[in-house]
Design an enzyme around this catalytic site. Structure first.
Site, short mmCIF file in Angstrom:
data_model
loop_
_atom_site.label_atom_id
_atom_site.label_comp_id
_atom_site.label_asym_id
_atom_site.label_seq_id
_atom_site.Cartn_x
_atom_site.Cartn_y
_atom_site.Cartn_z
N TYR A 166 0.86 -1.19 0.00
CA TYR A 166 0.00 0.00 0.00
C TYR A 166 0.90 1.24 0.00
O TYR A 166 1.80 1.36 0.83
CB TYR A 166 -0.90 -0.01 1.24
CG TYR A 166 -1.87 1.15 1.27
CD1 TYR A 166 -2.96 1.18 0.41
CD2 TYR A 166 -1.69 2.23 2.13
CE1 TYR A 166 -3.85 2.25 0.41
CE2 TYR A 166 -2.58 3.29 2.16
CZ TYR A 166 -3.65 3.30 1.28
OH TYR A 166 -4.53 4.35 1.29
N ASP A 271 9.47 3.82 -0.11
CA ASP A 271 8.34 4.45 0.56
C ASP A 271 8.54 4.22 2.06
O ASP A 271 8.31 3.12 2.57
CB ASP A 271 7.03 3.85 0.07
CG ASP A 271 5.83 4.47 0.77
OD1 ASP A 271 6.04 5.32 1.66
OD2 ASP A 271 4.69 4.09 0.43
N LYS A 299 3.28 10.35 8.03
CA LYS A 299 2.95 9.77 9.33
C LYS A 299 3.79 10.38 10.47
O LYS A 299 3.51 11.49 10.90
CB LYS A 299 3.09 8.25 9.28
CG LYS A 299 2.03 7.60 8.36
CD LYS A 299 1.86 6.15 8.64
CE LYS A 299 1.05 5.42 7.57
NZ LYS A 299 -0.35 5.32 7.81
#
Ligand SMILES: Cc1ncc(COP(=O)(O)O)c(C=O)c1O
Length: 461
Positions: A166, A271, A299
């Protein structure tokens, strides 16, 4: 992992315990039920994001402090969800609260750069060894912009991702995630399937998926793409796969990916939205010792404020600096976000903080593995710094295919109910890893291990 033969779990027992624990949670969360009835009149599905939804109702939170959160019923829980792995600093950390409070009185948004944006970029350069940085507001924006930069830099359109990974909710990467086992496709020709409705197949077809932990399969796929005149612009990947528990890279895998991408002139993007700042000061890049051409962060970067960043080499950032790529956004580098990020990076996420996280995670992994061994469960504990999980599978998961082959959704759901009813807050309905914060203690970790022990006893007793 040992070679023992695990117990075969009794499915009727799982169903019985699920009904019992579900009823217990319903009783404890009546205020959440009432809030849901109100919320669903306006908020679609009663939640702010579909990933927050849960049946019969979501758990609405009231506040957080340190390692704890309280729901609207007043239930106090140790937080291992930590905002989908964002709050590695813990809630309301005094240093971050002070930085945000100080900034509030000085103005919160100008769409002009502030010194904090420069300081944070300098610190990110030091940590990740990449010289150029830009800001965004989320992980999705980070991966979207990184891919655009890679496409402009190479003049190519196709991109390669890892099957099952994801990378956010934009069309380029909402492809080949959460696919049922029988639709994964042939290992050398994995399917490019849009994840959910509204994503054009023509966009999905530009995204090619390859299996994790298999550099030879990646190379074969890249060579075929080159032969077809579709050489990829980038490989975007997590160095350690998250969002399906945790799958660590096998020895030599990342080095091989680095070599293959370099040889083919492909931009390698790590990522690090989940791993960055959480598993080492310099994220997976530091932890695994392989330097990509670009990293994406979000995040944990903002310490609870919506901030993300993209780092890269001077070469790939040339297309931004010469103006051919518009890397833009009204709230990029927002003063509140970068003030929080500065305090987090310089005052909270210190070498001592990372040592504390490593120590706590060892305690979590060892404690959970001891439960697995004691009760002969089909599973194993795995972790890295602030992140970890118990994977319920009789053999080691190395990629999406093995994950799907062994996925035990019923057991994952039951484990979540056990957690919530025993003061452990975790992500609902997904095989999400735990995230520890610098404010967690060994005693907090023991609450998690004790809840898992109870589950194991009830399952096998
Ligand atoms: C690895 C990874 N990349 C990107 C994203 C997207 O981040 P955001 O939800 O902030 O858009 C996520 C979110 O979970 C993620 O786990």
């Amino acid at each position: 992992m040992s070679t023992r033969t695990p117990v075969v779990l009794d499915r009727a027992r799982i169903a019985e315990l699920t009904a019992r624990e579900g009823a217990r949670l319903d009783d404890r969360t009546r205020a959440s039920a009432a809030m849901y009835e109100r919320a669903r009149q306006t908020l679609s599905g009663g939640v702010a994001s579909s990933y927050q939804a849960r049946s019969p109702w979501p758990i609405y939170l009231d506040r957080g402090q340190g390692a704890h959160v309280w729901d609207v019923d007043g239930n106090r829980m140790v937080d291992f969800h930590n905002g989908f792995g964002s709050m590695v600093q813990g809630h309301a950390h005094p240093a971050i609260s002070a930085a945000v409070r100080d900034r509030l009185d000085l103005g919160t948004h100008f769409a002009a750069p502030t010194e904090d944006a420069v300081v944070v970029a300098e610190e990110l350069k030091r940590r990740f060894g990449l010289p150029r940085w830009r800001y965004v507001n989320s992980g999705s924006e980070a991966t979207m912009d990184a891919i655009r930069i890679a496409r402009a830099h190479t003049g190519r359109e196709t991109i390669v991702k890892i099957f099952g990974s994801y990378h956010g909710h934009h069309d380029y990467v909402m492809v080949s995630i959460g696919v049922p086992y029988d639709q994964i496709g042939d290992r050398d020709n994995l399917a490019s399937l849009p994840y959910g409705a509204g994503i054009p197949q023509s966009v999905a077809d530009l995204t090619i998926a390859v299996p994790f932990n298999d550099a030879a399969a990646m190379e074969r796929r890249i060579e075929r793409l080159v032969a077809e005149g579709r050489a990829p612009a980038c490989v975007i990947m997590e160095a350690a796969m998250m969002n399906l528990g945790i799958v660590l890279p096998e020895p030599g895998y990342l080095e091989a990916v680095r070599e293959i991408t370099r040889r083919h002139g492909i931009v390698l993007i790590f990522d690090e939205v989940k791993t960055g700042l959480c598993i080492a000061a310099g994220g997976a890049t530091e932890r695994f010792g392989v330097r990509p051409d670009m990293v994406t962060l979000a995040k944990a970067l903002g310490g609870g404020l919506p901030t993300g960043a993209i780092g890269g080499t001077e070469e790939v950032f040339e297309v931004v600096e010469n103006g051919s790529v518009y890397q833009v956004g009204t709230y990029n580098g927002n003063p509140l976000g970068v003030a929080a990020a500065r305090a987090s990076l310089l005052e909270v996420m210190t070498p001592e903080a990372y040592a504390h996280l490593d120590k706590l995670n060892d305690h979590m992994v060892t404690g959970c593995q001891a439960v697995v061994d004691r009760h002969n469960l089909p599973g194993y504990a795995v972790g890295v710094a602030s992140k970890g999980c118990v994977t319920f599978a009789p053999e080691r998961i190395v990629d999406y295919e093995t994950f799907k082959q062994h996925q035990d959704g019923e057991l994952a759901d039951l484990a979540w109910l056990y957690n919530l009813n025993r003061g452990v807050f975790m992500t609902p309905g997904r095989e999400e890893e735990w995230t520890l914060s610098v404010q967690h203690t060994v005693e907090d970790c023991d609450v998690f291990i004790a809840a898992f022990e109870e589950l194991a006893v009830d399952l096998t007793g």
